[in-house]
Design a protein around this motif. Structure first.
Motif, PDB file in Angstrom:
ATOM      1  N   PHE A  42      68.144  30.984  66.689  1.00 55.39           N
ATOM      2  CA  PHE A  42      67.185  30.457  67.649  1.00 55.39           C
ATOM      3  C   PHE A  42      65.743  30.798  67.259  1.00 55.39           C
ATOM      4  CE2 PHE A  42      70.166  30.412  71.639  1.00 55.39           C
ATOM      5  CZ  PHE A  42      70.930  29.432  71.023  1.00 55.39           C
ATOM      6  N   VAL A  43      65.563  31.616  66.234  1.00 53.88           N
ATOM      7  CA  VAL A  43      64.210  31.946  65.774  1.00 53.88           C
ATOM      8  C   VAL A  43      63.832  30.958  64.673  1.00 53.88           C
ATOM      9  CG1 VAL A  43      62.693  33.705  64.811  1.00 53.88           C
ATOM     10  CG2 VAL A  43      64.594  34.371  66.304  1.00 53.88           C
ATOM     11  N   ALA A  44      62.927  30.047  64.996  1.00 54.20           N
ATOM     12  CA  ALA A  44      62.511  29.039  64.026  1.00 54.20           C
ATOM     13  C   ALA A  44      61.602  29.632  62.964  1.00 54.20           C
ATOM     14  CB  ALA A  44      61.797  27.888  64.740  1.00 54.20           C
ATOM     15  N   SER A  45      60.744  30.579  63.347  1.00 54.20           N
ATOM     16  CA  SER A  45      59.862  31.245  62.385  1.00 54.20           C
ATOM     17  C   SER A  45      59.375  32.553  62.962  1.00 54.20           C
ATOM     18  CB  SER A  45      58.669  30.350  62.032  1.00 54.20           C
ATOM     19  OG  SER A  45      57.847  30.126  63.167  1.00 54.20           O
ATOM     20  N   CYS A  46      58.996  33.443  62.058  1.00 53.44           N
ATOM     21  CA  CYS A  46      58.496  34.758  62.456  1.00 53.44           C
ATOM     22  C   CYS A  46      57.564  35.253  61.357  1.00 53.44           C
ATOM     23  CB  CYS A  46      59.665  35.720  62.641  1.00 53.44           C
ATOM     24  SG  CYS A  46      59.185  37.447  62.896  1.00 53.44           S
ATOM     25  N   SER A  47      56.333  35.602  61.728  1.00 48.27           N
ATOM     26  CA  SER A  47      55.372  36.078  60.741  1.00 48.27           C
ATOM     27  C   SER A  47      54.363  36.989  61.426  1.00 48.27           C
ATOM     28  CB  SER A  47      54.650  34.905  60.080  1.00 48.27           C
ATOM     29  OG  SER A  47      53.888  34.171  61.033  1.00 48.27           O
ATOM     30  N   VAL A  48      53.630  37.731  60.604  1.00 47.58           N
ATOM     31  CA  VAL A  48      52.550  38.580  61.090  1.00 47.58           C
ATOM     32  C   VAL A  48      51.300  38.253  60.280  1.00 47.58           C
ATOM     33  CG1 VAL A  48      51.703  40.942  61.392  1.00 47.58           C
ATOM     34  CG2 VAL A  48      54.128  40.430  61.764  1.00 47.58           C
ATOM     35  N   SER A  49      50.224  37.913  60.955  1.00 45.36           N
ATOM     36  CA  SER A  49      48.994  37.510  60.283  1.00 45.36           C
ATOM     37  C   SER A  49      48.225  38.727  59.787  1.00 45.36           C
ATOM     38  CB  SER A  49      48.124  36.693  61.237  1.00 45.36           C
ATOM     39  OG  SER A  49      47.773  37.463  62.368  1.00 45.36           O
ATOM     40  N   ASP A  50      47.209  38.477  58.975  1.00 50.11           N
ATOM     41  CA  ASP A  50      46.406  39.555  58.408  1.00 50.11           C
ATOM     42  C   ASP A  50      45.773  40.433  59.485  1.00 50.11           C
ATOM     43  OD1 ASP A  50      46.877  38.912  55.755  1.00 50.11           O
ATOM     44  OD2 ASP A  50      45.246  37.470  55.679  1.00 50.11           O
ATOM     45  N   ASP A  51      45.493  39.836  60.641  1.00 51.72           N
ATOM     46  CA  ASP A  51      44.850  40.615  61.703  1.00 51.72           C
ATOM     47  C   ASP A  51      45.866  41.235  62.663  1.00 51.72           C
ATOM     48  OD1 ASP A  51      45.646  38.200  62.697  1.00 51.72           O
ATOM     49  OD2 ASP A  51      43.748  37.708  63.690  1.00 51.72           O
ATOM     50  N   GLY A  52      47.139  41.255  62.257  1.00 53.30           N
ATOM     51  CA  GLY A  52      48.140  41.981  63.020  1.00 53.30           C
ATOM     52  C   GLY A  52      48.740  41.252  64.195  1.00 53.30           C
ATOM     53  N   VAL A  53      48.638  39.936  64.224  1.00 50.95           N
ATOM     54  CA  VAL A  53      49.221  39.156  65.318  1.00 50.95           C
ATOM     55  C   VAL A  53      50.614  38.675  64.910  1.00 50.95           C
ATOM     56  CG1 VAL A  53      48.992  37.163  66.831  1.00 50.95           C
ATOM     57  CG2 VAL A  53      46.954  38.409  66.084  1.00 50.95           C
TER      58      VAL A  53
END
Length: 237
Positions: free
Chosen positions: A38-49
């Motif tokens: 059910f998780v289509a995508s998961c990431s963490v941006s450079d600013d920690g989001v």
């Protein structure tokens, strides 16, 4: 979306987000959203989001279940160290906008759905969550007790057994966890077979109780298979 950093710290944080999502369950299937895909995508941006996108098998999956999963995902991911913010969204669902805005604002289901026609009569989600946790506990009881019955354990023996007496299995820790969620004793000395409020099931009530437990587990298996098939067909998995 901001590009994802390849630094080890970011990679570690992404792993933490995935692990957090493994604690989020579909309330009806009692299976985590990662295992269900059910998780289509998961990431963490450079600013920690942390950016998490969830998807469901159909456009019309029950909005109360959807809200629970999105809200639980937000809560779980928010506990991951090293994040500056959390962004969780549900994709491709008829109530996505209301659910996403409600979770982001930390509003309840009823507030989020105000003015929308979702076809649900649920006033509060905590009762729904408990109901499905009770079913999950019963289904777990079936998984733990059925091997004992097959091995020849008698009803008279079952009603005197404790959780300590149950053979080790992957299902036993999950049964203990669901009992704890319901506030039911789950230690080694607790009765093996209990009802929804934690009372030991007696010999007269045992046959019906075990039949009900079996029916819930069969239902979970069937619904899980259907949902997996629908999700695969919808997204070409």
């Amino acid at each position: 979306m901001t590009a994802v950093s390849d630094t080890p710290s970011t990679a570690s944080t992404v792993d933490g987000v995935w692990e957090a999502l493994r604690t989020v369950r579909d309330p009806e299937l009692d299976t985590d959203v990662v295992s269900l895909d059910f998780v289509a995508s998961c990431s963490v941006s450079d600013d920690g989001v942390a950016h998490v996108r969830l998807r469901l098998p159909t456009y019309f999956c029950a909005p109360n279940f959807a809200f629970l999963m999105v809200a639980d995902a937000w809560d779980a991911v928010s506990q991951v160290p090293g994040l500056s913010d959390v962004d969780v969204e549900l994709l491709d669902h008829f109530a996505s906008e209301a659910i996403n805005s409600g979770v982001a604002a930390r509003a309840g289901f009823v507030t989020s759905m105000a003015g929308s026609d979702v076809g649900e009569a649920v006033d509060e989600l905590h009762d729904l969550r408990r109901s499905f946790t009770e079913r999950a506990m019963l289904a777990g009881t079936d998984l733990v007790v059925r091997p004992l019955v097959r091995a020849g354990t008698t009803p008279e023996e079952l009603v005197t057994m404790t959780l300590r007496d149950a053979p080790p299995s992957d299902d036993l820790p999950r049964l203990r966890a669901r009992r704890r969620e319901l506030g039911i004793p789950a230690g080694d000395d607790a009765p093996l077979v209990v009802d929804a409020v934690g009372r030991a099931v007696g010999i007269d009530d045992l046959p019906l109780h075990l039949r009900k437990a079996r029916s819930y587990q069969v239902g979970v298996d069937a619904n899980t298979s259907i949902c997996r098939g629908q999700l695969a067909a919808r997204y070409g998995l």
